[in-house]
Write a protein that holds these residues in place. Structure first.
Motif, mmCIF file in Angstrom:
data_model
loop_
_atom_site.group_PDB
_atom_site.id
_atom_site.type_symbol
_atom_site.label_atom_id
_atom_site.label_comp_id
_atom_site.label_asym_id
_atom_site.label_seq_id
_atom_site.Cartn_x
_atom_site.Cartn_y
_atom_site.Cartn_z
ATOM 1 N N THR A 22 44.363 19.631 0.667
ATOM 2 C CA THR A 22 44.306 19.913 -0.659
ATOM 3 C C THR A 22 44.865 21.022 -1.103
ATOM 4 N N GLU A 23 44.220 22.174 -0.576
ATOM 5 C CA GLU A 23 44.541 23.403 -0.943
ATOM 6 C C GLU A 23 46.039 23.848 -0.293
ATOM 7 N N LEU A 24 46.578 23.594 0.730
ATOM 8 C CA LEU A 24 48.054 23.372 0.936
ATOM 9 C C LEU A 24 48.986 22.855 0.012
ATOM 10 N N ALA A 25 48.458 21.688 -0.550
ATOM 11 C CA ALA A 25 49.313 21.010 -1.461
ATOM 12 C C ALA A 25 49.391 22.063 -2.919
ATOM 13 N N MET A 26 48.236 22.650 -3.123
ATOM 14 C CA MET A 26 48.282 23.494 -4.263
ATOM 15 C C MET A 26 49.056 24.871 -4.095
ATOM 16 N N MET A 27 48.925 25.231 -2.838
ATOM 17 C CA MET A 27 49.888 26.360 -2.574
ATOM 18 C C MET A 27 51.326 26.150 -2.771
ATOM 19 N N GLN A 28 51.592 24.721 -2.307
ATOM 20 C CA GLN A 28 53.194 24.465 -2.345
ATOM 21 C C GLN A 28 53.434 24.395 -3.813
ATOM 22 N N SER A 29 52.802 23.742 -4.735
ATOM 23 C CA SER A 29 53.068 23.405 -6.065
ATOM 24 C C SER A 29 52.874 24.674 -7.040
ATOM 25 N N THR A 60 49.598 30.532 5.071
ATOM 26 C CA THR A 60 50.131 32.001 4.767
ATOM 27 C C THR A 60 51.920 32.074 4.550
ATOM 28 N N ARG A 61 52.268 30.940 5.426
ATOM 29 C CA ARG A 61 53.737 30.835 5.505
ATOM 30 C C ARG A 61 54.267 30.502 3.978
ATOM 31 N N VAL A 62 53.263 29.719 3.391
ATOM 32 C CA VAL A 62 54.024 29.369 2.082
ATOM 33 C C VAL A 62 53.945 30.461 1.161
ATOM 34 N N LEU A 63 52.934 31.305 1.276
ATOM 35 C CA LEU A 63 52.794 32.619 0.259
ATOM 36 C C LEU A 63 53.769 33.278 0.755
ATOM 37 N N ILE A 64 54.021 33.978 1.959
ATOM 38 C CA ILE A 64 54.717 35.081 2.276
ATOM 39 C C ILE A 64 56.335 34.629 1.921
ATOM 40 N N GLU A 65 56.777 33.254 1.838
ATOM 41 C CA GLU A 65 57.910 32.948 1.536
ATOM 42 C C GLU A 65 58.423 33.407 0.007
ATOM 43 N N ALA A 66 57.293 32.812 -0.724
ATOM 44 C CA ALA A 66 57.382 33.184 -2.208
ATOM 45 C C ALA A 66 57.141 34.606 -2.407
ATOM 46 N N LEU A 67 56.340 35.351 -1.900
ATOM 47 C CA LEU A 67 56.106 36.713 -2.167
ATOM 48 C C LEU A 67 56.933 37.713 -1.512
#
Length: 323
Positions: A62-69, A95-102
């Motif tokens: 659930t949290e991973l899907a939230m991070m992706q969206s 973390t990977r999802v956040l690093i790629e966006a940030l």
């Protein structure tokens, strides 16, 4: 940087004496208890990653899907060129999802599990060579200083604490932990923190009592670790996993329950167990959005935004520190 070398890995891991002292103290209490941070030896970390993939265990997916969206919105709020500090890095999937966006100026991973931390930090350093990576093996539940990372001038510090681990603290301890996090973030800093929400107790029960018994193995592995590292003589088969939801406290409690009367020796000390007596190994507190916002305010943060999934199972809170 293409990997983690000795000057990038900082080992502040609690030594065996800390582990022994905490175990002996916890088992000597009238209501026996052990700190959940000791779950995470190499085997415990492997089992926890397996828990995260279980069908009953909703928080991770659930949290991973939230991070992706929502990660673009999160990254916009955190802003460019920040120093991203993660408590409890684990496998680094979110973390990977956040690093790629940030695209932070640097990333500091903090975890108590040395093996998991080394692997996570090395993989992230290889995947994002333009981001300076440092790894700190430490007990992040206690106040700590960050290592110096040369060659960066971050605009702000941003702490990332995913996975609902904040729920492992009692509410007073969670407030104290958030206060330390606010001090580490510093003036103008920020924090993203994952928080599990209150929901149907049946759903919570299933998440902590999975049909495959992985959570049970994770819980019981703590006794195996005590035997291995402290010379204990627990009969692991004489204990069972016991997890339940306490609606008054608003939390899941995990225990190890003795199946018979028995005696256990650790470091020349004897501990007796009655049949049915338990060792309290973990809490997992659940919050409403406003309950957690109040907790954050009491710790000195300003709650700025909260993301929730469509089923209202999980939340990610964006907190700031006044400049």
């Amino acid at each position: 940087m293409s990997g983690i070398d000795s000057h990038q890995f900082h080992d502040l891991h609690p030594d065996t004496e800390n582990f022994r002292a905490d175990v002996l103290s916890g088992l000597a209490q009238p209501r026996k208890a052990l700190p959940p941070k000791y779950f995470y030896d190499a085997r415990g970390s492997e089992l926890f990653e397996a828990i995260c993939d279980l069908p009953e265990y909703y928080p991770t997916r659930t949290e991973l899907a939230m991070m992706q969206s929502s990660t673009q919105d999160m990254a916009r709020r955190l802003g460019p060129d920040c120093l991203l500090i993660e408590y409890g890095a684990g496998s680094g999937r979110k973390t990977r999802v956040l690093i790629e966006a940030l695209a932070p100026a640097a990333y500091v991973a903090i975890d108590i599990s040395r093996t998991a931390l080394r692997q996570c930090a090395a993989e992230l350093a290889a995947a994002y060579p333009r981001v300076k990576v440092a790894a700190v093996c430490a007990d992040y539940s206690r106040p700590m200083d960050l290592p110096q990372i040369s060659g960066i001038a971050p605009r702000r510090r941003a702490i990332y604490f995913p996975g609902s681990t904040i729920g492992n603290f009692t509410r007073p301890d969670a407030q104290a932990f958030l206060r330390h996090a606010r001090e580490l973030a510093g003036a103008g800093g920020a924090m993203l923190v994952g928080v599990d929400l209150k929901k149907d107790p049946a759903r919570l029960h299933a998440a902590y009592n999975d049909a495959q018994g992985v959570t049970a193995a994770f819980n019981l592995n703590l006794l195996t670790r005590i035997n291995h590292e402290l010379g204990g003589d627990f009969d692991v088969a004489a204990f069972e996993h016991h997890a339940f939801y306490d609606p008054v406290e608003g939390r899941i409690e995990m225990h190890l329950r003795s199946l018979r009367e028995q005696r256990v020796r650790i470091a020349d000390q004897i501990f007796t167990f009655a049949r049915g007596e338990t060792i309290h190994t973990e809490n997992s507190c659940k919050y409403s959005v406003e309950e957690f916002a109040q907790l954050a305010r009491a710790a000195g943060f300003t709650p700025e935004h909260c993301w929730r999934d469509p089923e209202n199972l999980f939340s990610v809170h964006y907190l700031t520190v006044a400049a």
